[in-house]
Write a protein that holds these residues in place. Structure first.
Motif, mmCIF file in Angstrom:
data_model
loop_
_atom_site.group_PDB
_atom_site.id
_atom_site.type_symbol
_atom_site.label_atom_id
_atom_site.label_comp_id
_atom_site.label_asym_id
_atom_site.label_seq_id
_atom_site.Cartn_x
_atom_site.Cartn_y
_atom_site.Cartn_z
ATOM 1 N N PHE A 133 0.821 -1.202 0.000
ATOM 2 C CA PHE A 133 0.000 0.000 0.000
ATOM 3 C C PHE A 133 0.863 1.263 0.000
ATOM 4 C CE2 PHE A 133 -2.308 -3.367 2.257
ATOM 5 C CZ PHE A 133 -3.295 -3.583 1.311
ATOM 6 N N GLY A 134 1.914 1.249 -0.801
ATOM 7 C CA GLY A 134 2.793 2.407 -0.923
ATOM 8 C C GLY A 134 4.055 2.319 -0.087
ATOM 9 N N ALA A 135 4.088 1.434 0.903
ATOM 10 C CA ALA A 135 5.302 1.253 1.708
ATOM 11 C C ALA A 135 6.174 0.205 1.022
ATOM 12 C CB ALA A 135 4.942 0.788 3.116
ATOM 13 N N LYS A 136 7.486 0.347 1.138
ATOM 14 C CA LYS A 136 8.417 -0.562 0.489
ATOM 15 C C LYS A 136 9.232 -1.306 1.540
ATOM 16 C CE LYS A 136 12.090 -0.843 -2.861
ATOM 17 N NZ LYS A 136 13.016 -0.154 -3.726
ATOM 18 N N VAL A 137 9.384 -2.624 1.357
ATOM 19 C CA VAL A 137 10.238 -3.417 2.240
ATOM 20 C C VAL A 137 11.676 -3.039 1.925
ATOM 21 C CG1 VAL A 137 11.010 -5.730 2.855
ATOM 22 C CG2 VAL A 137 8.596 -5.317 2.370
ATOM 23 N N THR A 138 12.402 -2.521 2.913
ATOM 24 C CA THR A 138 13.781 -2.109 2.679
ATOM 25 C C THR A 138 14.794 -3.097 3.229
ATOM 26 O OG1 THR A 138 13.813 -0.795 4.709
ATOM 27 C CG2 THR A 138 13.190 0.339 2.672
ATOM 28 N N ALA A 139 14.357 -3.972 4.140
ATOM 29 C CA ALA A 139 15.280 -4.957 4.694
ATOM 30 C C ALA A 139 14.506 -6.089 5.343
ATOM 31 C CB ALA A 139 16.194 -4.306 5.739
ATOM 32 N N THR A 140 15.064 -7.274 5.288
ATOM 33 C CA THR A 140 14.525 -8.423 6.012
ATOM 34 C C THR A 140 15.700 -9.157 6.641
ATOM 35 O OG1 THR A 140 14.616 -9.847 4.074
ATOM 36 C CG2 THR A 140 12.531 -8.729 4.497
ATOM 37 N N SER A 141 15.429 -9.899 7.683
ATOM 38 C CA SER A 141 16.468 -10.657 8.362
ATOM 39 C C SER A 141 15.825 -11.873 9.002
ATOM 40 C CB SER A 141 17.123 -9.798 9.445
ATOM 41 O OG SER A 141 17.978 -10.587 10.242
ATOM 42 N N LEU A 142 16.542 -12.969 9.046
ATOM 43 C CA LEU A 142 16.028 -14.164 9.714
ATOM 44 C C LEU A 142 16.564 -14.257 11.142
ATOM 45 C CD1 LEU A 142 16.041 -16.779 6.845
ATOM 46 C CD2 LEU A 142 14.099 -15.597 7.861
ATOM 47 N N ALA A 143 16.876 -13.118 11.729
ATOM 48 C CA ALA A 143 17.310 -13.061 13.123
ATOM 49 C C ALA A 143 16.547 -11.933 13.806
ATOM 50 C CB ALA A 143 18.811 -12.800 13.199
ATOM 51 N N ASP A 144 16.590 -11.896 15.118
ATOM 52 C CA ASP A 144 15.903 -10.858 15.873
ATOM 53 C C ASP A 144 16.833 -9.653 15.988
ATOM 54 O OD1 ASP A 144 14.398 -9.284 17.508
ATOM 55 O OD2 ASP A 144 14.118 -10.789 19.075
ATOM 56 N N ILE A 146 16.324 -6.487 16.291
ATOM 57 C CA ILE A 146 16.036 -5.481 17.310
ATOM 58 C C ILE A 146 16.674 -5.882 18.638
ATOM 59 C CG2 ILE A 146 14.197 -4.447 18.718
ATOM 60 C CD1 ILE A 146 12.503 -4.316 16.213
ATOM 61 N N ALA A 147 16.543 -7.133 19.039
ATOM 62 C CA ALA A 147 17.153 -7.590 20.296
ATOM 63 C C ALA A 147 18.678 -7.471 20.233
ATOM 64 C CB ALA A 147 16.750 -9.032 20.592
ATOM 65 N N VAL A 148 19.249 -7.841 19.098
ATOM 66 C CA VAL A 148 20.705 -7.728 18.934
ATOM 67 C C VAL A 148 21.126 -6.269 19.057
ATOM 68 C CG1 VAL A 148 22.617 -7.992 17.295
ATOM 69 C CG2 VAL A 148 20.926 -9.820 17.543
ATOM 70 N N ASN A 149 20.410 -5.372 18.363
ATOM 71 C CA ASN A 149 20.759 -3.951 18.415
ATOM 72 C C ASN A 149 20.582 -3.369 19.811
ATOM 73 O OD1 ASN A 149 21.570 -3.718 15.748
ATOM 74 N ND2 ASN A 149 19.498 -3.309 15.042
ATOM 75 N N GLN A 150 19.547 -3.814 20.530
ATOM 76 C CA GLN A 150 19.354 -3.317 21.894
ATOM 77 C C GLN A 150 20.516 -3.730 22.795
ATOM 78 O OE1 GLN A 150 15.435 -4.890 22.694
ATOM 79 N NE2 GLN A 150 14.453 -2.931 22.250
ATOM 80 N N LEU A 151 20.974 -4.962 22.656
ATOM 81 C CA LEU A 151 22.118 -5.414 23.460
ATOM 82 C C LEU A 151 23.383 -4.651 23.091
ATOM 83 C CD1 LEU A 151 21.461 -9.266 23.533
ATOM 84 C CD2 LEU A 151 21.254 -7.652 25.436
ATOM 85 N N LEU A 152 23.595 -4.424 21.802
ATOM 86 C CA LEU A 152 24.758 -3.635 21.378
ATOM 87 C C LEU A 152 24.671 -2.212 21.921
ATOM 88 C CD1 LEU A 152 25.181 -4.802 17.683
ATOM 89 C CD2 LEU A 152 26.780 -5.189 19.561
ATOM 90 N N GLU A 153 23.470 -1.645 21.869
ATOM 91 C CA GLU A 153 23.279 -0.282 22.355
ATOM 92 C C GLU A 153 23.613 -0.160 23.841
ATOM 93 O OE1 GLU A 153 19.665 2.989 22.548
ATOM 94 O OE2 GLU A 153 19.615 1.430 21.024
ATOM 95 N N LEU A 154 23.277 -1.190 24.611
ATOM 96 C CA LEU A 154 23.589 -1.174 26.045
ATOM 97 C C LEU A 154 25.092 -1.194 26.307
ATOM 98 C CD1 LEU A 154 20.886 -3.623 27.433
ATOM 99 C CD2 LEU A 154 21.001 -1.146 27.779
ATOM 100 N N ARG A 155 25.851 -1.814 25.424
ATOM 101 C CA ARG A 155 27.291 -1.944 25.609
ATOM 102 C C ARG A 155 28.095 -0.803 24.987
ATOM 103 N NH1 ARG A 155 29.236 -7.316 26.874
ATOM 104 N NH2 ARG A 155 27.461 -8.599 27.402
ATOM 105 N N CYS A 156 27.466 -0.027 24.110
ATOM 106 C CA CYS A 156 28.181 1.047 23.408
ATOM 107 C C CYS A 156 28.059 2.369 24.159
ATOM 108 C CB CYS A 156 27.608 1.230 22.008
ATOM 109 S SG CYS A 156 27.944 -0.146 20.912
#
Length: 175
Positions: A133-144, A146-156
């Motif tokens: 409906f006008g939005a475009k898929v820009t990325a997909t991943s077969l891993a979580d 968001i959880a990975v990025n949140q953990l990295l964010e806590l350590r950075c």
């Protein structure tokens, strides 16, 4: 059920049943036939051997993207969704911008079903049909991611995290 109960499929199903006009008619299949229309096939179902089947004649109904949008809008009465308090609105606005750059992305994490066919249908839908409906898929991943990025964010270092967010927002605005 067209999409195993997915909200978007439920709306498509509801519109198709209303447009067909026969209370016994139910959809069993849909296909995107253009950027703005779906062809929904259905008929009168019967339970045979404990399984719902459509043995009789089939018919089709065309459902437009506009029909779907109208149905979604009509199904969410304004009085049900009161305006959030000012503090919540300010928090949402802050989360949706990075140094004044508005984000135009919605991140969704799906836990895939255990069955292989269900996993395949979802992955194919997200990778092959890039326009929603006008939005475009820009990325997909077969891993979580968001959880990975949140953990990295806590350590950075927080300054490094803010720098990355600013860079990504600027890159996305330039694209």
């Amino acid at each position: 059920m067209l999409g195993n109960g997915a909200p978007a499929s439920q709306v498509l199903e509801t519109v198709a049943m209303r447009k067909h006009g026969d209370p016994a008619w139910e959809p069993f299949h849909y296909e995107k036939i253009s950027e703005s229309e779906y062809e929904v096939s259905g008929g009168t179902p019967a339970v045979i051997g404990g399984v719902k089947k459509w043995p009789g004649p089939h018919s089709t109904v065309l459902v437009s993207v506009d029909d779907i949008a109208e149905e979604q809008h009509a199904s969410i009465p304004v009085e049900i969704a009161p305006a959030p308090p000012q503090t919540v609105q300010a928090t949402i606005a802050r989360q949706n911008t990075v140094e004044g750059l508005a984000t135009n992305y919605l991140t969704v994490v799906l836990q895939l079903p255990a069955d292989g066919q269900g996993r395949k249908r979802i992955c194919n839908a997200l990778s092959l049909d890039e326009d929603f409906f006008g939005a475009k898929v820009t990325a997909t991943s077969l891993a979580d991611e968001i959880a990975v990025n949140q953990l990295l964010e806590l350590r950075c270092d927080p300054a490094d995290v803010q720098d990355v967010r600013t860079r990504v927002a600027k890159r996305n605005q330039a694209a």
